[in-house]
Design an enzyme around this catalytic site. Sequence first.
Site, PDB file in Angstrom:
ATOM      1  N   ASP A  84      24.439 -41.533 -41.342  1.00 29.63           N
ATOM      2  CA  ASP A  84      23.329 -42.313 -40.790  1.00 29.63           C
ATOM      3  C   ASP A  84      22.981 -43.463 -41.737  1.00 29.63           C
ATOM      4  O   ASP A  84      22.846 -43.256 -42.939  1.00 29.63           O
ATOM      5  CB  ASP A  84      22.112 -41.392 -40.624  1.00 29.63           C
ATOM      6  N   HIS A 126      20.426 -45.852 -40.932  1.00 23.68           N
ATOM      7  CA  HIS A 126      19.089 -46.393 -40.693  1.00 23.68           C
ATOM      8  C   HIS A 126      18.221 -46.186 -41.944  1.00 23.68           C
ATOM      9  O   HIS A 126      18.122 -45.062 -42.424  1.00 23.68           O
ATOM     10  CB  HIS A 126      18.424 -45.683 -39.516  1.00 23.68           C
ATOM     11  N   SER A 143      24.013 -32.691 -39.639  1.00 22.25           N
ATOM     12  CA  SER A 143      24.211 -32.904 -41.068  1.00 22.25           C
ATOM     13  C   SER A 143      22.898 -32.635 -41.824  1.00 22.25           C
ATOM     14  O   SER A 143      22.881 -32.140 -42.951  1.00 22.25           O
ATOM     15  CB  SER A 143      24.740 -34.319 -41.278  1.00 22.25           C
TER      16      SER A 143
HETATM   17  C1  B12 Z   1      16.671 -50.912 -36.111  1.00 21.01           C
HETATM   18  C2  B12 Z   1      17.655 -49.948 -35.499  1.00 21.01           C
HETATM   19  C3  B12 Z   1      18.991 -50.025 -35.921  1.00 21.01           C
HETATM   20  C4  B12 Z   1      19.441 -50.958 -37.029  1.00 21.01           C
HETATM   21  C5  B12 Z   1      19.121 -50.284 -38.381  1.00 21.01           C
HETATM   22  C6  B12 Z   1      18.738 -51.252 -39.470  1.00 21.01           C
HETATM   23  C7  B12 Z   1      18.316 -50.518 -40.713  1.00 21.01           C
HETATM   24  N1  B12 Z   1      18.496 -51.170 -41.832  1.00 21.01           N
HETATM   25  O1  B12 Z   1      17.817 -49.409 -40.706  1.00 21.01           O
HETATM   26  C8  B12 Z   1      20.968 -51.040 -36.731  1.00 21.01           C
HETATM   27  C9  B12 Z   1      21.218 -52.212 -35.794  1.00 21.01           C
HETATM   28  C10 B12 Z   1      21.885 -51.207 -37.963  1.00 21.01           C
HETATM   29  C11 B12 Z   1      21.208 -49.742 -35.966  1.00 21.01           C
HETATM   30  C12 B12 Z   1      22.441 -49.124 -35.820  1.00 21.01           C
HETATM   31  C13 B12 Z   1      22.705 -48.062 -34.977  1.00 21.01           C
HETATM   32  N2  B12 Z   1      21.810 -47.476 -34.144  1.00 21.01           N
HETATM   33 CO1  B12 Z   1      19.898 -47.792 -34.224  1.00 21.01          CO
HETATM   34  N3  B12 Z   1      18.083 -48.150 -33.963  1.00 21.01           N
HETATM   35  C14 B12 Z   1      17.249 -48.979 -34.520  1.00 21.01           C
HETATM   36  C15 B12 Z   1      15.847 -48.851 -33.860  1.00 21.01           C
HETATM   37  C16 B12 Z   1      15.706 -49.977 -32.848  1.00 21.01           C
HETATM   38  C17 B12 Z   1      14.646 -48.863 -34.776  1.00 21.01           C
HETATM   39  C18 B12 Z   1      14.722 -47.928 -35.986  1.00 21.01           C
HETATM   40  C19 B12 Z   1      13.692 -48.375 -36.987  1.00 21.01           C
HETATM   41  O2  B12 Z   1      13.989 -49.161 -37.864  1.00 21.01           O
HETATM   42  N4  B12 Z   1      12.436 -47.949 -36.855  1.00 21.01           N
HETATM   43  C20 B12 Z   1      11.317 -48.371 -37.671  1.00 21.01           C
HETATM   44  C21 B12 Z   1      10.898 -47.282 -38.652  1.00 21.01           C
HETATM   45  C22 B12 Z   1       9.633 -47.690 -39.336  1.00 21.01           C
HETATM   46  O3  B12 Z   1      10.677 -46.081 -37.923  1.00 21.01           O
HETATM   47  P1  B12 Z   1      11.486 -44.724 -38.164  1.00 21.01           P
HETATM   48  O4  B12 Z   1      12.798 -45.002 -38.727  1.00 21.01           O
HETATM   49  O5  B12 Z   1      11.375 -43.882 -36.957  1.00 21.01           O
HETATM   50  O6  B12 Z   1      10.662 -44.023 -39.332  1.00 21.01           O
HETATM   51  C23 B12 Z   1       9.342 -43.540 -39.196  1.00 21.01           C
HETATM   52  C24 B12 Z   1       9.290 -42.058 -38.805  1.00 21.01           C
HETATM   53  O7  B12 Z   1      10.384 -41.636 -38.027  1.00 21.01           O
HETATM   54  C25 B12 Z   1       9.130 -41.321 -40.082  1.00 21.01           C
HETATM   55  N5  B12 Z   1      10.312 -40.966 -40.881  1.00 21.01           N
HETATM   56  C26 B12 Z   1      11.516 -41.560 -40.971  1.00 21.01           C
HETATM   57  N6  B12 Z   1      12.275 -40.955 -41.891  1.00 21.01           N
HETATM   58  C27 B12 Z   1      11.547 -39.967 -42.424  1.00 21.01           C
HETATM   59  C28 B12 Z   1      11.845 -39.048 -43.431  1.00 21.01           C
HETATM   60  C29 B12 Z   1      10.885 -38.118 -43.812  1.00 21.01           C
HETATM   61  C30 B12 Z   1      11.189 -37.171 -44.901  1.00 21.01           C
HETATM   62  C31 B12 Z   1       9.625 -38.088 -43.158  1.00 21.01           C
HETATM   63  C32 B12 Z   1       8.626 -37.089 -43.541  1.00 21.01           C
HETATM   64  C33 B12 Z   1       9.330 -39.012 -42.143  1.00 21.01           C
HETATM   65  C34 B12 Z   1      10.286 -39.954 -41.786  1.00 21.01           C
HETATM   66  O8  B12 Z   1       8.347 -42.222 -40.836  1.00 21.01           O
HETATM   67  C35 B12 Z   1       8.766 -43.572 -40.596  1.00 21.01           C
HETATM   68  C36 B12 Z   1       7.632 -44.524 -40.771  1.00 21.01           C
HETATM   69  O9  B12 Z   1       6.526 -44.222 -39.990  1.00 21.01           O
HETATM   70  C37 B12 Z   1      15.992 -47.435 -33.182  1.00 21.01           C
HETATM   71  C38 B12 Z   1      15.098 -47.217 -31.977  1.00 21.01           C
HETATM   72  C39 B12 Z   1      14.071 -46.153 -32.226  1.00 21.01           C
HETATM   73  N7  B12 Z   1      13.446 -45.702 -31.178  1.00 21.01           N
HETATM   74  O10 B12 Z   1      13.833 -45.704 -33.333  1.00 21.01           O
HETATM   75  C40 B12 Z   1      17.504 -47.384 -32.875  1.00 21.01           C
HETATM   76  C41 B12 Z   1      18.198 -46.030 -32.768  1.00 21.01           C
HETATM   77  C42 B12 Z   1      17.749 -45.106 -33.858  1.00 21.01           C
HETATM   78  N8  B12 Z   1      19.611 -46.388 -32.987  1.00 21.01           N
HETATM   79  C43 B12 Z   1      20.428 -45.763 -32.219  1.00 21.01           C
HETATM   80  C44 B12 Z   1      21.836 -45.937 -32.217  1.00 21.01           C
HETATM   81  C45 B12 Z   1      22.600 -45.263 -31.100  1.00 21.01           C
HETATM   82  C46 B12 Z   1      22.470 -46.705 -33.211  1.00 21.01           C
HETATM   83  C47 B12 Z   1      23.981 -46.876 -33.385  1.00 21.01           C
HETATM   84  C48 B12 Z   1      24.811 -45.612 -33.261  1.00 21.01           C
HETATM   85  C49 B12 Z   1      24.596 -47.866 -32.441  1.00 21.01           C
HETATM   86  C50 B12 Z   1      23.838 -48.907 -31.855  1.00 21.01           C
HETATM   87  N9  B12 Z   1      24.542 -49.678 -31.104  1.00 21.01           N
HETATM   88  O11 B12 Z   1      22.671 -49.119 -31.996  1.00 21.01           O
HETATM   89  C51 B12 Z   1      24.066 -47.476 -34.811  1.00 21.01           C
HETATM   90  C52 B12 Z   1      24.282 -46.367 -35.848  1.00 21.01           C
HETATM   91  C53 B12 Z   1      24.595 -46.820 -37.233  1.00 21.01           C
HETATM   92  C54 B12 Z   1      24.585 -45.631 -38.166  1.00 21.01           C
HETATM   93  N10 B12 Z   1      25.727 -45.013 -38.424  1.00 21.01           N
HETATM   94  O12 B12 Z   1      23.558 -45.224 -38.611  1.00 21.01           O
HETATM   95  C55 B12 Z   1      19.709 -44.810 -31.282  1.00 21.01           C
HETATM   96  C56 B12 Z   1      19.889 -43.342 -31.621  1.00 21.01           C
HETATM   97  C57 B12 Z   1      19.988 -42.513 -30.365  1.00 21.01           C
HETATM   98  C58 B12 Z   1      20.543 -41.169 -30.582  1.00 21.01           C
HETATM   99  N11 B12 Z   1      20.853 -40.519 -29.491  1.00 21.01           N
HETATM  100  O13 B12 Z   1      20.733 -40.680 -31.644  1.00 21.01           O
HETATM  101  C59 B12 Z   1      18.237 -45.339 -31.357  1.00 21.01           C
HETATM  102  C60 B12 Z   1      17.142 -44.282 -31.185  1.00 21.01           C
HETATM  103  C61 B12 Z   1      18.154 -46.349 -30.227  1.00 21.01           C
HETATM  104  C62 B12 Z   1      18.033 -45.696 -28.873  1.00 21.01           C
HETATM  105  N12 B12 Z   1      17.101 -46.133 -28.117  1.00 21.01           N
HETATM  106  O14 B12 Z   1      18.755 -44.836 -28.464  1.00 21.01           O
HETATM  107  N13 B12 Z   1      20.044 -49.292 -35.413  1.00 21.01           N
END
Ligand code: B12
Lengths: 361, 212
Positions: free
Chosen positions: B99, B101, B155
């Site tokens: 992963d 992200h 994982s």
């Molecule tokens: C931006 C993004 C990307 C960017 C990432 C950039 C980067 N530097 O991180 C890019 C374009 C590279 C990307 C790639 C991919 N992505 Co993407 N991505 C996203 C998106 C739009 C937003 C994620 C994000 O940045 N959120 C903003 C932060 C602030 O929020 P967060 O990560 O959720 O974190 C918060 C909480 O979850 C929590 N949290 C997070 N981690 C932790 C850890 C702990 C310990 C705790 C307590 C809390 C916690 O606290 C955070 C802050 O409040 C999501 C959509 C979504 N709904 O999330 C899809 C999403 C995650 N991606 C997805 C996918 C499919 C992919 C790809 C496979 C392919 C693609 N075409 O998009 C690739 C995978 C690459 C890889 N191997 O990882 C899917 C996953 C679906 C699934 N079934 O698993 C999503 C959900 C999109 C969707 N609608 O389906 N992605």
Amino acid sequence: MKPSSLTGRQRVNRMLARRDHDRVPRCDTFWADTIARWQREGLQWDQNDVLRLLECDFQGLCWSWPAPFPLQRDVLASDAETETVRDGWGGVARYWKGRSGTPEHISFDCDSREKWERIYKPAMLAAPIQVDTRMALLRYREGRKLGRWTHLSGVEGFEALRRLIGDEAFLMAMIDDPDWVRDIVKVHTDIVLRTYEAILAEGVAPDGLWIYGDLAYNHATICSPAMYRALVWPEHKRMADWAHARGMRVIYHTDGRVGAVLDLFIEAGFDCLQPIEAKAGMDIRVLAPAYGSRLAMFGNIDVMKMATNDLGLIEEEIRSKFAAGMATRGYAYHSDHSVPPQVSWETYRAIIGLIDRHGAY
Amino acid sequence: MPLLSDLTAAVAAGKRTDTVRLTQELLAAGTSPQDVVEKGLVPGMAIVGDRFKRNEIFVPEMLVAARAMKEALKLLEPLLAAAGIKPKYTAIIGTVQGDLHDIGKNLISMMWRGANFAVIDLGTNVTAEKYLAAAKEHKANIVGLSALLTTTMPSMKETVRILKSSGLDGLKVVIGGAPITQEFANDIGADGYAADAGSAVDLAKRLVGEAA
Ligand code: B12
């Protein structure tokens, strides 16, 4: 399978106009690993054939994501699986060898307004058109022959910022230097529209624009709705105005929870929202009654439910959401993003059957 | 002389120049570096976490607040080190194997730093072995795992299993990311789950025995 009375193009146009049509229009997206799994499970061809089986109604003509240095590809390191490259956006990214997949972004080079103005902006403006307009024409002819709804595709400004200067840098720049952000979004939009004009000049007359920009995640929009309105929305509106002036409709793709900006989407002129991510709390059973007359809904079928391979659960998901969407006449099928590899080929074939059953008007 | 509450307000508003200036002024006026951190910066970041949780502020505002805090810490860390003062707790954070992200993970890292935990960020695509080695090396109290893909949740499960069976005394493993739920955390035997960066601070504090 029921004989269809409309072409995909007519069907989608009617859906977007909330006029009667025969069945819910369809399209879907698959992870590369999903297609590979399905091929091991009996799928004989590739993803285009899956779309044919689904009776997909849409045909993309191009993908526009203009880079400042379209030909740049300096390989900095390489191992068995990956290649680390300085790519067309000036940054360093690690790409997979021999398979598609999002690259890992390691660093970004366009890290200041000064660099943007001195190097990147002039390069972007001077770069040649980066889509194959001839191929767009061929795909257009093919799409029309198949009776599909043809569309120009590419990313909008928010997504362009992400690739050019990196997530954290551009999000902080939204506060530190909003004019810089506005300028990047505007230049990107200028180039994308110029690209689309070049395609139209080939004699292509697409039905619409399908633009991509992930504005949100599970909890909210990534930046505030006010910031979106001030810095990005004006260029969204410009894209929609451009399309409408040419008789095209606009589908907007964003992940995440975008409930707070739906009114702004409508005001920008977006006709349809896709893929309406269920996991992020988006539910057309709630949204369609409230917004369906002003914004068509495309997607929302939860891939987490598909991934259980439990057909009872999946059928209820499709049945209830189709009913809500179809009540407005403005609904098309798509998974709520892309079908992941946990879904078996047998399940997906059954899903197509469920779409047939529940998607007929 | 400026007040600690002025510093709290400056960091919460993400004003880095003011944050740095107020830090300097407070130090010059004789406030201890520890008080500047614990009574000035930490409460500021707590406000940020709270407002973020309620969608009153968004990711950009959180990032600039964390940046302001980081710049103040640059001044404070050498002073704290010289006085032999270390954060009481150490946390490891990373995105699980497969992963990439990292935006959410980075916010957790910043907010834990802002709650005065020492944070070691292992980046993305982190193997179970790497988490374990880091937890041992840094005598961590908490390990945080982030996963955004349903395909990387297995994982995560494996990593939790390895960490929990490593015999590291009192080590707490917490998880988060878009597809993660409390239910999944229970299933795989993690010690906690939080939905957002603000709640992740409450969770970490609770698990190390500090009142949240
Ligand atoms: C931006 C993004 C990307 C960017 C990432 C950039 C980067 N530097 O991180 C890019 C374009 C590279 C990307 C790639 C991919 N992505 Co993407 N991505 C996203 C998106 C739009 C937003 C994620 C994000 O940045 N959120 C903003 C932060 C602030 O929020 P967060 O990560 O959720 O974190 C918060 C909480 O979850 C929590 N949290 C997070 N981690 C932790 C850890 C702990 C310990 C705790 C307590 C809390 C916690 O606290 C955070 C802050 O409040 C999501 C959509 C979504 N709904 O999330 C899809 C999403 C995650 N991606 C997805 C996918 C499919 C992919 C790809 C496979 C392919 C693609 N075409 O998009 C690739 C995978 C690459 C890889 N191997 O990882 C899917 C996953 C679906 C699934 N079934 O698993 C999503 C959900 C999109 C969707 N609608 O389906 N992605």
